[in-house]
Design a protein around this motif. Structure first.
Motif, PDB file in Angstrom:
ATOM      1  N   ASP A  30       0.833  -1.207   0.000  1.00  6.87           N
ATOM      2  CA  ASP A  30       0.000   0.000   0.000  1.00  6.87           C
ATOM      3  C   ASP A  30       0.867   1.256   0.000  1.00  6.87           C
ATOM      4  O   ASP A  30       0.569   2.230  -0.694  1.00  6.87           O
ATOM      5  CB  ASP A  30      -0.941   0.028   1.211  1.00  6.87           C
ATOM      6  CG  ASP A  30      -2.194  -0.791   0.999  1.00  6.87           C
ATOM      7  OD1 ASP A  30      -2.526  -1.099  -0.166  1.00  6.87           O
ATOM      8  OD2 ASP A  30      -2.846  -1.115   2.003  1.00  6.87           O
ATOM      9  N   GLY A  31       1.934   1.235   0.755  1.00 11.31           N
ATOM     10  CA  GLY A  31       2.830   2.378   0.807  1.00 11.31           C
ATOM     11  C   GLY A  31       3.535   2.614  -0.515  1.00 11.31           C
ATOM     12  O   GLY A  31       3.656   3.758  -0.979  1.00 11.31           O
ATOM     13  N   LYS A  32       4.004   1.540  -1.130  1.00 13.46           N
ATOM     14  CA  LYS A  32       4.718   1.664  -2.396  1.00 13.46           C
ATOM     15  C   LYS A  32       3.801   2.089  -3.540  1.00 13.46           C
ATOM     16  O   LYS A  32       4.236   2.740  -4.478  1.00 13.46           O
ATOM     17  CB  LYS A  32       5.403   0.340  -2.765  1.00 13.46           C
ATOM     18  CG  LYS A  32       6.586   0.015  -1.897  1.00 13.46           C
ATOM     19  CD  LYS A  32       7.707   1.003  -2.163  1.00 13.46           C
ATOM     20  CE  LYS A  32       8.940   0.645  -1.394  1.00 13.46           C
ATOM     21  NZ  LYS A  32      10.051   1.544  -1.670  1.00 13.46           N
ATOM     22  N   THR A  33       2.534   1.699  -3.479  1.00 16.46           N
ATOM     23  CA  THR A  33       1.594   2.045  -4.557  1.00 16.46           C
ATOM     24  C   THR A  33       0.713   3.223  -4.186  1.00 16.46           C
ATOM     25  O   THR A  33      -0.223   3.542  -4.911  1.00 16.46           O
ATOM     26  CB  THR A  33       0.709   0.840  -4.918  1.00 16.46           C
ATOM     27  OG1 THR A  33      -0.065   0.464  -3.773  1.00 16.46           O
ATOM     28  CG2 THR A  33       1.541  -0.346  -5.385  1.00 16.46           C
ATOM     29  N   GLN A  34       1.022   3.847  -3.049  1.00 14.11           N
ATOM     30  CA  GLN A  34       0.265   5.001  -2.550  1.00 14.11           C
ATOM     31  C   GLN A  34      -1.223   4.690  -2.403  1.00 14.11           C
ATOM     32  O   GLN A  34      -2.080   5.507  -2.685  1.00 14.11           O
ATOM     33  CB  GLN A  34       0.485   6.212  -3.452  1.00 14.11           C
ATOM     34  CG  GLN A  34       1.928   6.639  -3.495  1.00 14.11           C
ATOM     35  CD  GLN A  34       2.204   7.712  -4.517  1.00 14.11           C
ATOM     36  OE1 GLN A  34       1.382   8.008  -5.383  1.00 14.11           O
ATOM     37  NE2 GLN A  34       3.383   8.288  -4.428  1.00 14.11           N
ATOM     38  N   GLY A  35      -1.519   3.465  -1.989  1.00 13.87           N
ATOM     39  CA  GLY A  35      -2.890   3.049  -1.724  1.00 13.87           C
ATOM     40  C   GLY A  35      -3.724   2.756  -2.955  1.00 13.87           C
ATOM     41  O   GLY A  35      -4.919   2.486  -2.843  1.00 13.87           O
TER      42      GLY A  35
END
Length: 62
Positions: A30-35
């Protein structure tokens, strides 16, 4: 013995740690894909938990 069998054997007795790992992995993605894919990650996390319970001989929680 397959890789999945080895993983299942290693996880026995460490269900709470595996559950924390599932949460941590989902949070990382989620952090890497900005949610962007958080809904899909939530579904994947639920499926993993369900599979873990099934492999431990417990019925899925509803």
């Amino acid at each position: 013995m397959s890789m999945m069998d080895k993983l299942k054997q290693m996880l026995r007795g460490h269900e709470s740690q595996a559950d924390q790992g599932i949460d941590k992995a989902g949070d990382y993605v989620d952090g890497k894909t900005q949610g962007k894919y958080s809904r899909h990650m939530d579904t994947a996390q639920d499926k993993l938990r369900e599979q873990m319970r099934r492999d431990q001989g417990n019925p899925p929680q509803t």
